[in-house]
Design a protein around this motif. Structure first.
Motif, mmCIF file in Angstrom:
data_model
loop_
_atom_site.group_PDB
_atom_site.id
_atom_site.type_symbol
_atom_site.label_atom_id
_atom_site.label_comp_id
_atom_site.label_asym_id
_atom_site.label_seq_id
_atom_site.Cartn_x
_atom_site.Cartn_y
_atom_site.Cartn_z
ATOM 1 N N LEU A 181 0.836 -1.192 0.000
ATOM 2 C CA LEU A 181 0.000 0.000 0.000
ATOM 3 C C LEU A 181 0.873 1.245 0.000
ATOM 4 C CD1 LEU A 181 -2.808 -0.875 2.590
ATOM 5 C CD2 LEU A 181 -2.564 -1.607 0.207
ATOM 6 N N PHE A 185 -0.724 6.104 3.440
ATOM 7 C CA PHE A 185 -2.081 5.756 3.857
ATOM 8 C C PHE A 185 -2.111 5.332 5.326
ATOM 9 C CE2 PHE A 185 -3.194 4.325 -0.748
ATOM 10 C CZ PHE A 185 -3.112 5.650 -1.148
ATOM 11 N N GLU A 187 -4.319 3.483 8.333
ATOM 12 C CA GLU A 187 -5.438 2.625 8.686
ATOM 13 C C GLU A 187 -6.364 3.372 9.653
ATOM 14 O OE1 GLU A 187 -6.360 -1.852 10.444
ATOM 15 O OE2 GLU A 187 -4.298 -1.084 10.378
ATOM 16 N N TYR A 218 -6.756 3.915 2.623
ATOM 17 C CA TYR A 218 -6.230 2.645 3.109
ATOM 18 C C TYR A 218 -7.166 1.499 2.738
ATOM 19 C CZ TYR A 218 -4.105 -0.724 6.351
ATOM 20 O OH TYR A 218 -3.492 -1.825 6.901
ATOM 21 N N ASP A 219 -8.435 1.667 3.043
ATOM 22 C CA ASP A 219 -9.393 0.605 2.762
ATOM 23 C C ASP A 219 -9.622 0.432 1.259
ATOM 24 O OD1 ASP A 219 -9.668 0.166 5.474
ATOM 25 O OD2 ASP A 219 -11.441 1.436 5.675
ATOM 26 N N ARG A 222 -6.785 -1.522 -0.179
ATOM 27 C CA ARG A 222 -6.871 -2.937 0.180
ATOM 28 C C ARG A 222 -7.891 -3.680 -0.677
ATOM 29 N NH1 ARG A 222 -8.597 -4.652 4.635
ATOM 30 N NH2 ARG A 222 -7.528 -6.656 4.337
#
Length: 270
Positions: A181, A185, A187, A218-219, A222
Motif C-alpha cells: 500500500l 495511507f 489505517e 487505506y481501505d 486494500r
C-alpha cells in the motif's frame, strides 16, 4: 488524517483477519455479477460496497477519451456515448479517468491512439499549495493500454521504461505499488469520500472500481490488493470527480464539477 482511538490497531487487525477468514468460508466476499452479460457487478469488501468493472484487455476495446472532433471536451458520458453512436459503435462502460484543470484539460499525461495529447507531469506540488493535492502525493502513476495488454506503473517507472502505449492517463496517488500500500495511507483514517481507481491483476485483467459510499485511501487500496489481486493500482479521483457509466446497472453519473476531463471507456461495434 487521524487514527481511530476506540479500538487498538493490533486488535482490529486480528479481528479483520478472523472476519475475512469466516467470510471466505461463507462466500460473503464473493463479487456477484449484477448481470451476466455485462462487465460491472456489485462487490462487498469488509462492510463496504463497491461497483467493480473488469475486462480482459485482449478482448475488450478499452480506450481513453477527452475531446470530440471539434476539439471540445466531451465532459459527460452521454455526450461521449452519442458521439460513438454516430460513428457506429456503442459505449458499454465509462468512468472518470483522472484529474483535470478547470477547463477539463487532463492534469497529467494523456495519450490517445498513440498520440501524446498532454505530457507527463513529473513536478512536485507548488510550494504554496496546502494541503498537497492527491495528484502530487508521490508516488503517483500511469495507467496505460498497449494493444491487448494493460498496466499500472509509478510515474518514475513509466518514464524509465517508456512502454509502448496506445492509451495512457496519469493520476495519483498510487494505491498499491508492487504489492504494498502507498506508504502515506493510514489505517482507520477519517479522510473519507467516494473514490474511483484502476488496477491490473496477475492474470492481466483490468479492474475499475467505484465506492458506493465514502471510503478512506487505506481501505480502498486494500480492495484492489486483497480482494482483486492487483499488485499495482492507481487512484483516479474522489468526491465530486467520480462517476460511472454502466447501461446494465442503469448508471449514467454526472460530475458536480460540470463534467469530466479524461474518460476511460469500453467500446463495442454495433
Amino acid at each position: 488524517m487521524t487514527k481511530r482511538q476506540t479500538t487498538s490497531l493490533p486488535f482490529r487487525r486480528m479481528l479483520r483477519v478472523a472476519v475475512a477468514a469466516a467470510a471466505g468460508l461463507l462466500g460473503l466476499h464473493a463479487v456477484a455479477p449484477a448481470h451476466a452479460d455485462g462487465p460491472c457487478r456489485s462487490a462487498h469488501f469488509e462492510d463496504m460496497g463497491y461497483v467493480v468493472c473488469s475486462f480482459d484487455p485482449a478482448e475488450a476495446q478499452l480506450r481513453l477519451f477527452w475531446r470530440d472532433e471539434s476539439g471540445r471536451p466531451y465532459r459527460t458520458f452521454s455526450a461521449l456515448a452519442g458521439a460513438l453512436d454516430r460513428q457506429g459503435t456503442k459505449l458499454t462502460f465509462a468512468m472518470n479517468a483522472g484529474m483535470f484543470l478547470p477547463d477539463f484539460t487532463p492534469l497529467g499525461l494523456h495519450v490517445e491512439e498513440g498520440r501524446e495529447l498532454r505530457p507527463v507531469e513529473a513536478a512536485a506540488a507548488p510550494a504554496d499549495v496546502h494541503p498537497v493535492p492527491n495528484f502530487y502525493k508521490k508516488p503517483n502513476g500511469v495507467f496505460y493500454i498497449d494493444g491487448g495488454s494493460a498496466g499500472v506503473l509509478t510515474t518514475e517507472r513509466f518514464l524509465s521504461l517508456r512502454p509502448k502505449a496506445d492509451y495512457a492517463t496519469q493520476s495519483g496517488p498510487m494505491l498499491v505499488v508492487n504489492g504494498r500500500l502507498h506508504p502515506a495511507f493510514i489505517e482507520g483514517s477519517r479522510d473519507r469520500t467516494r473514490r474511483t481507481g484502476v488496477g491490473v491483476s496477475a492474470s492481466g485483467s483490468v479492474h475499475f472500481a467505484i465506492s458506493d459510499s465514502p471510503v478512506n485511501f487505506y481501505d480502498f487500496a486494500r480492495l484492489f490488493r486483497d480482494r482483486l489481486g492487483c499488485r499495482n493500482a492507481l487512484f483516479l479521483d474522489g468526491g465530486r470527480g467520480t462517476g460511472l457509466y454502466s447501461p446494465e446497472l442503469g448508471r449514467n453519473d454526472w460530475s458536480w464539477h460540470g463534467g469530466f476531463g479524461p474518460i476511460v471507456g469500453a467500446v463495442e461495434q454495433r
